[in-house]
Motif scaffolding. Sequence first.
Motif, short mmCIF file in Angstrom:
data_model
loop_
_atom_site.label_atom_id
_atom_site.label_comp_id
_atom_site.label_asym_id
_atom_site.label_seq_id
_atom_site.Cartn_x
_atom_site.Cartn_y
_atom_site.Cartn_z
N ASN A 63 0.75 -1.14 -0.03
CA ASN A 63 0.24 0.08 -0.16
C ASN A 63 0.88 1.29 -0.03
N LEU A 64 0.91 1.86 -1.08
CA LEU A 64 1.55 3.18 -1.11
C LEU A 64 1.39 4.14 -0.22
N PRO A 65 2.49 4.85 0.49
CA PRO A 65 2.16 5.80 1.45
C PRO A 65 1.92 7.22 0.85
N SER A 66 1.31 7.84 1.64
CA SER A 66 0.70 9.39 0.78
C SER A 66 2.03 10.20 0.76
N CYS A 67 3.28 10.06 1.43
CA CYS A 67 4.26 11.00 0.99
C CYS A 67 4.72 10.69 -0.37
N LEU A 68 4.39 9.54 -0.84
CA LEU A 68 5.01 9.48 -2.39
C LEU A 68 4.29 10.53 -3.25
N PHE A 69 3.02 11.03 -2.82
CA PHE A 69 2.41 11.88 -3.86
C PHE A 69 2.70 13.32 -3.67
N SER A 70 3.75 13.44 -2.77
CA SER A 70 4.34 14.74 -2.56
C SER A 70 5.82 14.96 -3.31
N CYS A 71 5.96 14.10 -3.98
CA CYS A 71 7.35 14.03 -5.00
C CYS A 71 6.98 14.96 -6.21
N GLU A 72 6.90 16.08 -5.99
CA GLU A 72 6.68 17.02 -7.18
C GLU A 72 7.65 17.13 -8.25
N ASP A 73 8.79 16.68 -7.93
CA ASP A 73 10.12 16.83 -9.12
C ASP A 73 10.03 15.35 -9.87
N ILE A 74 9.10 14.49 -9.42
CA ILE A 74 9.37 13.13 -10.03
C ILE A 74 9.09 13.25 -11.75
N ILE A 75 10.04 12.58 -12.38
CA ILE A 75 9.97 12.62 -13.77
C ILE A 75 9.43 10.93 -14.24
N CYS A 76 10.01 9.98 -13.75
CA CYS A 76 9.50 8.57 -14.05
C CYS A 76 9.22 8.05 -12.64
N LEU A 77 7.97 7.20 -12.94
CA LEU A 77 7.70 6.35 -11.73
C LEU A 77 7.08 4.99 -12.28
N ARG A 78 7.64 4.05 -11.43
CA ARG A 78 7.22 2.51 -12.04
C ARG A 78 7.05 1.94 -10.81
N LEU A 79 5.61 1.37 -10.86
CA LEU A 79 5.20 0.66 -9.68
C LEU A 79 4.87 -0.74 -9.96
N HIS A 80 5.27 -1.77 -9.36
CA HIS A 80 4.77 -3.26 -9.48
C HIS A 80 4.30 -3.79 -8.10
N ASN A 81 3.14 -4.35 -8.27
CA ASN A 81 2.53 -5.22 -7.04
C ASN A 81 2.24 -4.13 -5.96
N CYS A 82 1.54 -3.31 -6.15
CA CYS A 82 1.40 -2.04 -5.33
C CYS A 82 -0.18 -1.82 -5.20
N ILE A 83 -0.68 -1.19 -4.24
CA ILE A 83 -2.03 -0.63 -4.09
C ILE A 83 -1.80 0.76 -4.17
N LEU A 84 -2.65 1.43 -5.14
CA LEU A 84 -2.46 3.05 -5.21
C LEU A 84 -3.57 3.78 -4.77
N LYS A 85 -3.77 4.40 -3.67
CA LYS A 85 -4.93 5.35 -3.42
C LYS A 85 -4.36 6.78 -3.17
N LEU A 86 -5.18 7.65 -3.69
CA LEU A 86 -4.82 9.09 -3.69
C LEU A 86 -5.03 9.66 -2.29
N PRO A 87 -4.12 10.54 -1.83
CA PRO A 87 -4.46 11.38 -0.45
C PRO A 87 -5.23 12.64 -0.79
N SER A 88 -6.01 13.06 -0.09
CA SER A 88 -6.78 14.41 -0.53
C SER A 88 -5.89 15.52 -0.82
#
Length: 435
Positions: A145-170
Amino acid sequence: MNANWVWIRLPQFQEQRKPPKPPSKVEAELDKISNLPSDVIDIILEHLSIKEAVRTSILSTKWRYKSAMLQNLKFDEQCVSTQNPLTFANIVDQVLLLHIGPIRKFKLSHRDLLATADIDRWVLHLSRSSIKHLILELGNGQRYNLPSCLFSCEDIICLRLHNCILKLPSTFNGFKSLKRLNIERVTLTQNVFEDVIVHCPMLEGLILKNCNGFTHLNIDAPTLKFLVIEGDFQDVNLRNTLNLEYVYIALELNVKQKQVVGSSSNLLKFVVHLCHIRCLEITSYSLKYLAVGALPGKLPEPLIYLKVLSMSVSFTDLEEITTALCLISSSPALQELEIFVHRDDGDVVGEVNSWLENLDDNSNYQFTQLRGIEITCISGAKAELDLIKFLLLSSPVLERMTLQPASGDGSLEMLKKVVQFRRASMQAEIIFLDP
Protein backbone atom coordinates in the motif's frame (compact mmCIF):
# COMPACT_ATOMS: atom_id res chain seq x y z
CA MET A 1 86.49 29.79 14.26
CA ASN A 2 86.83 30.61 10.60
CA ALA A 3 83.43 30.72 8.93
CA ASN A 4 84.82 29.00 5.84
CA TRP A 5 85.01 25.75 7.71
CA VAL A 6 81.27 25.76 8.04
CA TRP A 7 80.76 25.34 4.30
CA ILE A 8 83.47 22.76 3.59
CA ARG A 9 82.28 19.25 3.00
CA LEU A 10 84.66 16.53 2.10
CA PRO A 11 83.52 14.24 -0.67
CA GLN A 12 84.06 11.08 1.40
CA PHE A 13 81.58 12.33 4.03
CA GLN A 14 78.75 13.23 1.61
CA GLU A 15 75.55 11.15 2.01
CA GLN A 16 74.93 8.70 -0.78
CA ARG A 17 71.25 9.19 -1.82
CA LYS A 18 69.55 6.08 -3.12
CA PRO A 19 67.54 6.42 -6.36
CA PRO A 20 63.77 6.06 -5.79
CA LYS A 21 62.25 2.64 -6.43
CA PRO A 22 60.10 2.40 -9.52
CA PRO A 23 56.44 1.86 -8.59
CA SER A 24 55.14 -1.68 -8.78
CA LYS A 25 52.62 -2.67 -11.42
CA VAL A 26 49.79 -2.65 -8.87
CA GLU A 27 50.78 0.81 -7.58
CA ALA A 28 50.98 2.15 -11.13
CA GLU A 29 47.48 0.87 -11.93
CA LEU A 30 46.09 2.33 -8.69
CA ASP A 31 47.69 5.66 -9.52
CA LYS A 32 45.90 5.68 -12.90
CA ILE A 33 42.60 4.90 -11.19
CA SER A 34 43.15 7.66 -8.60
CA ASN A 35 43.74 10.26 -11.29
CA LEU A 36 40.61 9.51 -13.32
CA PRO A 37 38.36 12.53 -13.84
CA SER A 38 35.43 12.74 -11.43
CA ASP A 39 32.81 12.40 -14.17
CA VAL A 40 34.48 9.18 -15.40
CA ILE A 41 34.46 7.80 -11.84
CA ASP A 42 30.75 8.61 -11.58
CA ILE A 43 30.02 6.72 -14.81
CA ILE A 44 31.97 3.69 -13.60
CA LEU A 45 30.12 3.63 -10.28
CA GLU A 46 26.72 3.91 -11.99
CA HIS A 47 27.42 0.62 -13.80
CA LEU A 48 28.30 -1.24 -10.59
CA SER A 49 25.99 -2.82 -8.05
CA ILE A 50 25.70 -1.12 -4.66
CA LYS A 51 27.87 -3.83 -3.11
CA GLU A 52 30.63 -3.34 -5.70
CA ALA A 53 30.39 0.46 -5.56
CA VAL A 54 30.92 0.51 -1.78
CA ARG A 55 34.03 -1.63 -2.15
CA THR A 56 35.68 1.00 -4.37
CA SER A 57 36.06 3.32 -1.35
CA ILE A 58 39.35 1.55 -0.46
CA LEU A 59 40.98 2.28 -3.83
CA SER A 60 42.24 5.75 -2.92
CA THR A 61 41.39 8.94 -1.07
CA LYS A 62 39.68 10.30 -4.18
CA TRP A 63 37.33 7.29 -4.26
CA ARG A 64 36.64 7.16 -0.50
CA TYR A 65 33.36 9.07 -0.47
CA LYS A 66 32.32 8.61 -4.10
CA SER A 67 29.99 5.68 -3.39
CA ALA A 68 28.29 7.72 -0.65
CA MET A 69 27.53 10.46 -3.19
CA LEU A 70 25.92 8.27 -5.85
CA GLN A 71 22.79 9.85 -7.29
CA ASN A 72 21.50 6.58 -8.77
CA LEU A 73 20.83 3.81 -6.24
CA LYS A 74 19.73 0.28 -7.15
CA PHE A 75 18.87 -2.35 -4.54
CA ASP A 76 18.15 -5.94 -5.57
CA GLU A 77 19.05 -9.51 -4.54
CA GLN A 78 22.68 -8.93 -5.53
CA CYS A 79 23.11 -6.59 -2.56
CA VAL A 80 22.89 -9.46 -0.06
CA SER A 81 25.89 -11.73 0.49
CA THR A 82 25.91 -15.05 2.34
CA GLN A 83 29.15 -13.93 4.00
CA ASN A 84 27.62 -10.69 5.26
CA PRO A 85 25.33 -10.81 8.32
CA LEU A 86 23.47 -7.67 7.20
CA THR A 87 19.93 -8.20 5.93
CA PHE A 88 18.58 -6.55 2.79
CA ALA A 89 16.75 -3.94 4.88
CA ASN A 90 19.91 -3.25 6.94
CA ILE A 91 21.88 -2.62 3.73
CA VAL A 92 19.31 -0.15 2.36
CA ASP A 93 19.13 1.63 5.72
CA GLN A 94 22.91 1.90 5.99
CA VAL A 95 23.37 3.24 2.46
CA LEU A 96 20.64 5.86 2.90
CA LEU A 97 21.97 6.87 6.33
CA LEU A 98 25.51 7.44 5.06
CA HIS A 99 24.47 8.97 1.75
CA ILE A 100 25.73 12.46 0.92
CA GLY A 101 23.84 14.78 -1.44
CA PRO A 102 20.68 14.31 -3.54
CA ILE A 103 19.26 11.01 -4.79
CA ARG A 104 17.96 11.32 -8.35
CA LYS A 105 17.12 7.69 -9.13
CA PHE A 106 16.10 4.93 -6.71
CA LYS A 107 15.29 1.37 -7.78
CA LEU A 108 14.03 -1.25 -5.33
CA SER A 109 13.66 -4.68 -6.91
CA HIS A 110 13.06 -7.70 -4.70
CA ARG A 111 11.14 -10.93 -5.24
CA ASP A 112 10.55 -11.70 -1.56
CA LEU A 113 8.04 -9.95 0.66
CA LEU A 114 9.55 -6.93 2.40
CA ALA A 115 8.24 -5.33 5.58
CA THR A 116 5.83 -2.49 4.85
CA ALA A 117 7.40 -0.32 7.55
CA ASP A 118 10.81 -0.60 5.89
CA ILE A 119 9.53 0.50 2.48
CA ASP A 120 7.51 3.31 4.05
CA ARG A 121 10.66 4.59 5.74
CA TRP A 122 12.66 4.54 2.50
CA VAL A 123 9.92 6.25 0.46
CA LEU A 124 9.61 8.96 3.12
CA HIS A 125 13.38 9.54 2.95
CA LEU A 126 13.24 9.77 -0.86
CA SER A 127 10.29 12.17 -0.83
CA ARG A 128 12.59 14.65 0.93
CA SER A 129 15.40 14.23 -1.59
CA SER A 130 13.91 15.67 -4.83
CA ILE A 131 13.72 12.17 -6.31
CA LYS A 132 13.25 12.16 -10.09
CA HIS A 133 13.15 8.43 -10.96
CA LEU A 134 11.45 5.99 -8.57
CA ILE A 135 11.10 2.27 -9.35
CA LEU A 136 9.39 -0.11 -6.90
CA GLU A 137 9.43 -3.66 -8.27
CA LEU A 138 8.12 -5.69 -5.34
CA GLY A 139 7.45 -9.43 -5.08
CA ASN A 140 4.28 -11.10 -6.27
CA GLY A 141 2.92 -11.71 -2.76
CA GLN A 142 0.80 -9.27 -0.80
CA ARG A 143 0.54 -5.93 -2.54
CA TYR A 144 2.23 -2.93 -0.97
CA ASN A 145 0.00 0.00 0.00
CA LEU A 146 1.77 3.13 -1.23
CA PRO A 147 2.23 5.81 1.47
CA SER A 148 0.79 9.30 1.02
CA CYS A 149 4.26 10.88 1.12
CA LEU A 150 4.95 9.41 -2.35
CA PHE A 151 2.42 11.81 -3.85
CA SER A 152 4.31 14.83 -2.56
CA CYS A 153 7.27 14.12 -4.89
CA GLU A 154 6.69 17.11 -7.15
CA ASP A 155 9.96 16.73 -9.10
CA ILE A 156 9.43 13.12 -10.10
CA ILE A 157 9.89 12.44 -13.85
CA CYS A 158 9.60 8.65 -14.03
CA LEU A 159 7.49 6.42 -11.76
CA ARG A 160 7.38 2.62 -12.08
CA LEU A 161 5.24 0.56 -9.69
CA HIS A 162 4.83 -3.23 -9.50
CA ASN A 163 2.55 -5.14 -7.13
CA CYS A 164 1.20 -2.13 -5.24
CA ILE A 165 -2.08 -0.61 -4.08
CA LEU A 166 -2.57 2.96 -5.23
CA LYS A 167 -4.86 5.31 -3.34
CA LEU A 168 -4.69 9.09 -3.67
CA PRO A 169 -4.53 11.29 -0.58
CA SER A 170 -6.83 14.31 -0.43
CA THR A 171 -3.77 16.56 -0.64
CA PHE A 172 -2.69 15.20 -4.05
CA ASN A 173 -2.09 18.04 -6.50
CA GLY A 174 -0.66 15.97 -9.31
CA PHE A 175 2.79 15.06 -10.62
CA LYS A 176 3.53 18.24 -12.55
CA SER A 177 6.84 16.96 -13.98
CA LEU A 178 5.98 13.28 -14.55
CA LYS A 179 6.75 12.12 -18.11
CA ARG A 180 6.73 8.31 -17.79
CA LEU A 181 4.33 6.20 -15.73
CA ASN A 182 4.57 2.41 -15.60
CA ILE A 183 2.09 0.52 -13.41
CA GLU A 184 2.00 -3.29 -13.44
CA ARG A 185 -0.07 -5.55 -11.16
CA VAL A 186 -1.37 -2.49 -9.35
CA THR A 187 -4.76 -2.27 -7.64
CA LEU A 188 -6.59 1.03 -8.10
CA THR A 189 -10.08 2.31 -8.85
CA GLN A 190 -11.17 3.87 -12.11
CA ASN A 191 -11.50 7.30 -10.49
CA VAL A 192 -7.99 7.10 -9.04
CA PHE A 193 -6.51 6.12 -12.41
CA GLU A 194 -8.29 8.94 -14.23
CA ASP A 195 -7.31 11.48 -11.56
CA VAL A 196 -3.66 10.49 -11.81
CA ILE A 197 -3.62 10.78 -15.62
CA VAL A 198 -5.45 14.12 -15.68
CA HIS A 199 -3.05 15.56 -13.09
CA CYS A 200 0.08 14.64 -15.07
CA PRO A 201 0.18 17.48 -17.64
CA MET A 202 3.62 16.46 -18.98
CA LEU A 203 2.92 12.72 -19.38
CA GLU A 204 4.51 11.27 -22.54
CA GLY A 205 4.69 7.53 -21.83
CA LEU A 206 2.13 5.26 -20.12
CA ILE A 207 2.47 1.51 -19.54
CA LEU A 208 -0.49 -0.26 -17.94
CA LYS A 209 -0.18 -4.04 -17.40
CA ASN A 210 -2.43 -6.48 -15.55
CA CYS A 211 -3.95 -3.94 -13.17
CA ASN A 212 -7.22 -4.58 -11.37
CA GLY A 213 -9.93 -2.59 -9.68
CA PHE A 214 -11.59 -1.28 -12.84
CA THR A 215 -12.55 -2.63 -16.27
CA HIS A 216 -13.27 0.52 -18.34
CA LEU A 217 -10.15 2.36 -19.38
CA ASN A 218 -10.47 6.10 -20.05
CA ILE A 219 -7.31 7.96 -21.02
CA ASP A 220 -7.27 11.74 -21.43
CA ALA A 221 -3.66 12.80 -22.03
CA PRO A 222 -2.89 15.49 -24.62
CA THR A 223 0.92 15.09 -24.38
CA LEU A 224 0.97 11.28 -24.52
CA LYS A 225 3.24 9.78 -27.20
CA PHE A 226 3.76 6.17 -26.04
CA LEU A 227 1.02 3.83 -24.76
CA VAL A 228 1.05 0.15 -23.74
CA ILE A 229 -2.15 -1.55 -22.54
CA GLU A 230 -2.33 -5.16 -21.32
CA GLY A 231 -5.10 -6.68 -19.24
CA ASP A 232 -8.74 -7.64 -18.80
CA PHE A 233 -10.32 -4.39 -19.88
CA GLN A 234 -13.82 -4.47 -21.34
CA ASP A 235 -13.63 -1.05 -22.95
CA VAL A 236 -10.92 1.43 -23.98
CA ASN A 237 -11.66 5.12 -24.58
CA LEU A 238 -8.97 7.50 -25.78
CA ARG A 239 -9.61 11.23 -25.56
CA ASN A 240 -7.28 14.09 -26.43
CA THR A 241 -4.48 11.70 -27.43
CA LEU A 242 -3.68 13.27 -30.80
CA ASN A 243 0.09 13.14 -30.16
CA LEU A 244 0.27 9.37 -29.72
CA GLU A 245 2.96 7.84 -31.96
CA TYR A 246 3.21 4.30 -30.58
CA VAL A 247 0.38 2.11 -29.25
CA TYR A 248 0.51 -1.51 -28.09
CA ILE A 249 -2.81 -3.00 -27.01
CA ALA A 250 -3.33 -6.55 -25.70
CA LEU A 251 -6.82 -7.10 -24.32
CA GLU A 252 -7.12 -10.48 -22.64
CA LEU A 253 -10.93 -10.69 -22.48
CA ASN A 254 -12.48 -12.66 -25.34
CA VAL A 255 -15.29 -10.36 -26.52
CA LYS A 256 -18.47 -12.37 -27.04
CA GLN A 257 -20.60 -9.44 -28.21
CA LYS A 258 -21.73 -9.62 -31.83
CA GLN A 259 -22.20 -6.69 -34.12
CA VAL A 260 -25.52 -4.91 -33.97
CA VAL A 261 -26.75 -3.08 -37.04
CA GLY A 262 -26.34 0.65 -36.50
CA SER A 263 -24.20 0.24 -33.35
CA SER A 264 -21.17 2.47 -32.92
CA SER A 265 -17.86 1.08 -34.10
CA ASN A 266 -15.17 0.32 -31.53
CA LEU A 267 -12.59 0.67 -34.31
CA LEU A 268 -13.69 4.19 -35.27
CA LYS A 269 -13.92 5.21 -31.62
CA PHE A 270 -10.37 3.93 -31.03
CA VAL A 271 -8.52 5.37 -34.04
CA VAL A 272 -10.20 8.79 -34.15
CA HIS A 273 -7.66 10.05 -31.61
CA LEU A 274 -4.66 8.40 -33.31
CA CYS A 275 -4.13 10.81 -36.18
CA HIS A 276 -0.33 10.92 -35.63
CA ILE A 277 0.19 7.22 -34.92
CA ARG A 278 3.38 5.74 -36.43
CA CYS A 279 3.46 2.24 -34.95
CA LEU A 280 0.38 0.24 -33.93
CA GLU A 281 0.49 -3.26 -32.39
CA ILE A 282 -2.80 -5.11 -31.79
CA THR A 283 -2.50 -8.50 -30.04
CA SER A 284 -4.48 -11.07 -28.02
CA TYR A 285 -8.25 -10.38 -28.33
CA SER A 286 -7.84 -6.69 -29.13
CA LEU A 287 -8.84 -7.01 -32.79
CA LYS A 288 -11.98 -8.89 -31.77
CA TYR A 289 -12.84 -5.95 -29.49
CA LEU A 290 -12.17 -3.42 -32.28
CA ALA A 291 -14.37 -5.46 -34.63
CA VAL A 292 -17.50 -4.82 -32.54
CA GLY A 293 -19.94 -2.40 -34.17
CA ALA A 294 -20.52 -1.20 -37.73
CA LEU A 295 -17.36 -1.64 -39.82
CA PRO A 296 -16.47 0.59 -42.76
CA GLY A 297 -14.48 -0.57 -45.78
CA LYS A 298 -11.99 2.20 -45.03
CA LEU A 299 -11.57 4.67 -42.21
CA PRO A 300 -13.13 8.13 -42.79
CA GLU A 301 -9.72 9.68 -42.04
CA PRO A 302 -6.71 7.59 -43.13
CA LEU A 303 -3.80 6.95 -40.78
CA ILE A 304 -1.37 8.92 -42.92
CA TYR A 305 1.62 8.59 -40.57
CA LEU A 306 1.31 4.87 -39.76
CA LYS A 307 4.45 3.03 -40.92
CA VAL A 308 4.39 -0.20 -38.85
CA LEU A 309 1.26 -2.29 -38.24
CA SER A 310 1.26 -5.54 -36.28
CA MET A 311 -1.90 -7.57 -35.65
CA SER A 312 -3.06 -10.86 -34.20
CA VAL A 313 -5.89 -12.04 -36.49
CA SER A 314 -8.30 -14.95 -36.35
CA PHE A 315 -9.06 -16.09 -39.90
CA THR A 316 -12.18 -17.90 -38.71
CA ASP A 317 -13.83 -14.61 -37.78
CA LEU A 318 -15.28 -12.48 -40.57
CA GLU A 319 -15.36 -9.31 -38.45
CA GLU A 320 -11.70 -9.64 -37.48
CA ILE A 321 -10.60 -10.11 -41.09
CA THR A 322 -12.72 -7.13 -42.17
CA THR A 323 -11.24 -4.98 -39.39
CA ALA A 324 -7.68 -6.01 -40.29
CA LEU A 325 -8.22 -5.18 -43.97
CA CYS A 326 -9.81 -1.85 -43.03
CA LEU A 327 -6.72 -0.88 -41.06
CA ILE A 328 -4.33 -2.01 -43.80
CA SER A 329 -6.21 -0.24 -46.56
CA SER A 330 -6.48 2.95 -44.48
CA SER A 331 -2.71 3.25 -43.98
CA PRO A 332 -1.23 4.77 -47.18
CA ALA A 333 2.26 5.23 -45.65
CA LEU A 334 2.50 1.66 -44.33
CA GLN A 335 6.00 0.18 -44.75
CA GLU A 336 6.01 -2.89 -42.47
CA LEU A 337 3.11 -5.28 -41.87
CA GLU A 338 3.16 -8.14 -39.34
CA ILE A 339 0.31 -10.62 -38.93
CA PHE A 340 0.15 -13.39 -36.35
CA VAL A 341 -2.57 -15.94 -37.12
CA HIS A 342 -4.57 -16.36 -33.93
CA ARG A 343 -6.40 -19.67 -33.43
CA ASP A 344 -10.11 -19.55 -32.58
CA ASP A 345 -12.55 -22.45 -32.47
CA GLY A 346 -14.84 -22.62 -35.45
CA ASP A 347 -14.71 -22.83 -39.22
CA VAL A 348 -14.37 -19.91 -41.58
CA VAL A 349 -17.67 -19.04 -43.23
CA GLY A 350 -18.09 -19.03 -46.99
CA GLU A 351 -18.74 -15.27 -47.24
CA VAL A 352 -15.26 -14.60 -45.85
CA ASN A 353 -13.59 -16.46 -48.69
CA SER A 354 -15.77 -14.95 -51.39
CA TRP A 355 -15.29 -11.43 -50.03
CA LEU A 356 -11.50 -11.79 -50.12
CA GLU A 357 -11.58 -13.21 -53.62
CA ASN A 358 -13.44 -10.13 -54.87
CA LEU A 359 -10.57 -7.88 -53.77
CA ASP A 360 -8.15 -9.12 -56.43
CA ASP A 361 -9.41 -6.78 -59.12
CA ASN A 362 -10.02 -3.79 -56.87
CA SER A 363 -7.56 -1.10 -57.97
CA ASN A 364 -8.45 1.03 -54.94
CA TYR A 365 -6.23 -1.15 -52.79
CA GLN A 366 -2.64 -0.18 -53.58
CA PHE A 367 0.01 -0.14 -50.86
CA THR A 368 2.63 2.00 -52.53
CA GLN A 369 4.99 2.18 -49.52
CA LEU A 370 4.75 -1.39 -48.23
CA ARG A 371 8.16 -3.06 -48.33
CA GLY A 372 8.06 -5.84 -45.75
CA ILE A 373 5.37 -8.38 -44.79
CA GLU A 374 5.64 -11.10 -42.14
CA ILE A 375 2.87 -13.62 -41.50
CA THR A 376 3.45 -16.27 -38.83
CA CYS A 377 1.59 -19.37 -37.60
CA ILE A 378 -0.25 -19.89 -40.92
CA SER A 379 -2.04 -23.18 -41.54
CA GLY A 380 -2.72 -22.91 -45.26
CA ALA A 381 -6.43 -22.14 -44.88
CA LYS A 382 -8.06 -20.55 -47.92
CA ALA A 383 -8.73 -17.25 -46.13
CA GLU A 384 -5.03 -16.98 -45.23
CA LEU A 385 -3.85 -17.79 -48.76
CA ASP A 386 -6.31 -15.31 -50.24
CA LEU A 387 -4.91 -12.56 -48.05
CA ILE A 388 -1.35 -13.46 -49.11
CA LYS A 389 -2.43 -13.34 -52.77
CA PHE A 390 -4.17 -10.00 -52.23
CA LEU A 391 -1.12 -8.43 -50.54
CA LEU A 392 1.26 -9.63 -53.26
CA LEU A 393 -0.99 -8.16 -55.96
CA SER A 394 -1.43 -4.83 -54.16
CA SER A 395 2.17 -4.05 -53.11
CA PRO A 396 4.16 -2.69 -56.09
CA VAL A 397 7.36 -1.92 -54.10
CA LEU A 398 7.33 -5.00 -51.86
CA GLU A 399 10.84 -6.31 -51.15
CA ARG A 400 10.15 -9.36 -48.98
CA MET A 401 7.32 -11.51 -47.65
CA THR A 402 8.24 -13.81 -44.78
CA LEU A 403 5.93 -16.74 -44.06
CA GLN A 404 6.12 -19.19 -41.16
CA PRO A 405 3.68 -22.13 -40.91
CA ALA A 406 2.22 -23.30 -37.62
CA SER A 407 3.48 -26.84 -38.25
CA GLY A 408 5.30 -28.88 -40.84
CA ASP A 409 2.12 -30.64 -41.99
CA GLY A 410 1.21 -29.50 -45.49
CA SER A 411 3.84 -26.74 -45.53
CA LEU A 412 5.36 -27.95 -48.82
CA GLU A 413 2.00 -27.83 -50.59
CA MET A 414 1.39 -24.39 -49.11
CA LEU A 415 4.74 -23.15 -50.44
CA LYS A 416 3.95 -24.49 -53.93
CA LYS A 417 0.70 -22.50 -53.98
CA VAL A 418 2.25 -19.27 -52.70
CA VAL A 419 5.13 -19.16 -55.21
CA GLN A 420 2.60 -19.36 -58.06
CA PHE A 421 0.77 -16.19 -56.96
CA ARG A 422 1.27 -13.14 -59.17
CA ARG A 423 3.26 -10.26 -57.68
CA ALA A 424 2.97 -6.56 -58.37
CA SER A 425 6.63 -6.13 -57.42
CA MET A 426 9.30 -7.83 -59.51
CA GLN A 427 11.71 -7.46 -56.56
CA ALA A 428 9.47 -9.23 -54.05
CA GLU A 429 11.20 -12.16 -52.35
CA ILE A 430 9.22 -14.86 -50.56
CA ILE A 431 11.02 -16.28 -47.51
CA PHE A 432 9.59 -19.50 -46.08
CA LEU A 433 10.70 -20.24 -42.50
CA ASP A 434 10.58 -23.53 -40.63
CA PRO A 435 7.75 -23.89 -38.09
